[in-house]
Scaffold this active site. Structure first.
Site, PDB file in Angstrom:
ATOM      1  CB  SER A  74      -2.427   4.610   0.173  1.00 20.50           C
ATOM      2  OG  SER A  74      -2.288   5.123  -1.136  1.00 20.50           O
ATOM      3  CG  LEU A 128      -2.148   0.748   1.351  1.00 16.97           C
ATOM      4  CD1 LEU A 128      -3.085   0.443   0.186  1.00 16.97           C
ATOM      5  CD2 LEU A 128      -2.851   0.464   2.669  1.00 16.97           C
ATOM      6  CG  ASP A 129       1.554   3.744  -3.549  1.00 12.55           C
ATOM      7  OD1 ASP A 129       2.291   2.758  -3.659  1.00 12.55           O
ATOM      8  OD2 ASP A 129       1.082   4.358  -4.519  1.00 12.55           O
ATOM      9  CE  LYS A 130       7.155   8.211   3.426  1.00 14.08           C
ATOM     10  NZ  LYS A 130       8.548   8.651   3.250  1.00 14.08           N
ATOM     11  CG  HIS A 183      -3.995   0.685  -5.354  1.00 13.50           C
ATOM     12  ND1 HIS A 183      -4.187   0.834  -6.700  1.00 13.50           N
ATOM     13  CD2 HIS A 183      -4.106  -0.643  -5.105  1.00 13.50           C
ATOM     14  CE1 HIS A 183      -4.442  -0.348  -7.242  1.00 13.50           C
ATOM     15  NE2 HIS A 183      -4.388  -1.254  -6.292  1.00 13.50           N
TER      16      HIS A 183
END
Length: 250
Positions: A109, A105-107, A250
């Protein structure tokens, strides 16, 4: 005492070793033993019995592995390399056993991510990533039009391909829900950018049957029911997966 007994095929299925049907085949092939003896089909076992398949102990399989649901805050990086990132997920959770995130999960997000020390389930989930649902709540920088919703749902060209059709629903003027069955790198952000919208916040609220029900920064173990349902879904989807080299957050 009778209440604690369960059929050997049900037991192997519940601990996530294999399906009941596959367990029956193993029993038929005399590859399963209970306390060192080859059982008959339909044999029931007690909690303290030692179950082995091909000489490897399966008993307490669930206790040996850890399966966590974690509500990742913004700013935490999904890496196991604790030397590179000071804000990495492993140091943040500080779990007493060595665990690793399933996918990422992106930083920027937040929301649900699963962690485990069970390599088999990681591989199954990542291989099946083109089949299982992940649900997100997203806020954007300007009012959401009906055209935006329709285009997001029908597919947007990013990373040299058109995204798979997906479910998108407007929740308020700047907020929508999206359910993906695809794991392209920064997929939702790229889709929004293509349509000239900027993502302000992005939160994952569900992975397959696991729902986000934790305060931010907290984790919990998966329940027995969640774990069993997850295994059922994986058993189905791994038979139909396609590889996806662009798998990402994402």
């Amino acid at each position: 005492m009778e209440d604690n007994l369960k059929r050997i095929n049900k037991y192997l299925s519940e601990v996530g070793y294999c399906s009941r049907r596959e367990a029956d085949k193993l029993i038929e092939a005399r590859r399963v033993t209970i306390n060192g003896k080859v059982p008959e089909m339909g044999t029931k076992i007690a909690p303290d019995d030692i179950v082995e398949v091909d000489g490897k102990t399966i008993s307490n399989n669930k206790e040996r592995f850890v399966y966590l649901a974690f509500n990742k805050p913004v700013g935490i990086v999904c890496t196991t390399d604790t030397r590179v990132e000071k804000d990495n997920i492993i140091d943040y959770i500080n779990y007493p056993k060595r665990i690793f995130p399933i996918g990422r999960l992106d930083k920027a997000s937040e929301g649900l991510i699963l962690l485990t020390d069970d390599g088999d389930i990681v591989n199954k989930i990542l291989r099946a990533s083109n089949n299982h649902e992940k649900e997100y709540i997203v806020t954007v920088d300007k009012p959401i039009s009906q055209t935006f919703i329709e285009r997001m749902a029908n597919g947007v060209p990013i990373l040299d391909r058109v995204t798979k059709k997906c479910e998108v629903r407007k929740l308020s003027s700047h907020e929508f829900k999206i359910i993906l069955t695809q794991g392209l790198n920064r997929q939702i952000r790229r889709m929004c950018e293509y349509l000239d919208y900027e993502v302000i916040t992005l939160k994952r609220v569900r992975i397959m049957n696991i729902k986000l029900d934790l305060p931010i920064g907290n984790y919990r173990e998966l329940t027995k029911n969640e774990f069993q349902e997850l295994n059922k879904l994986l058993e189905h989807s791994t038979k139909h997966y396609k590889s996806n080299k662009h798998n990402g957050g994402h």
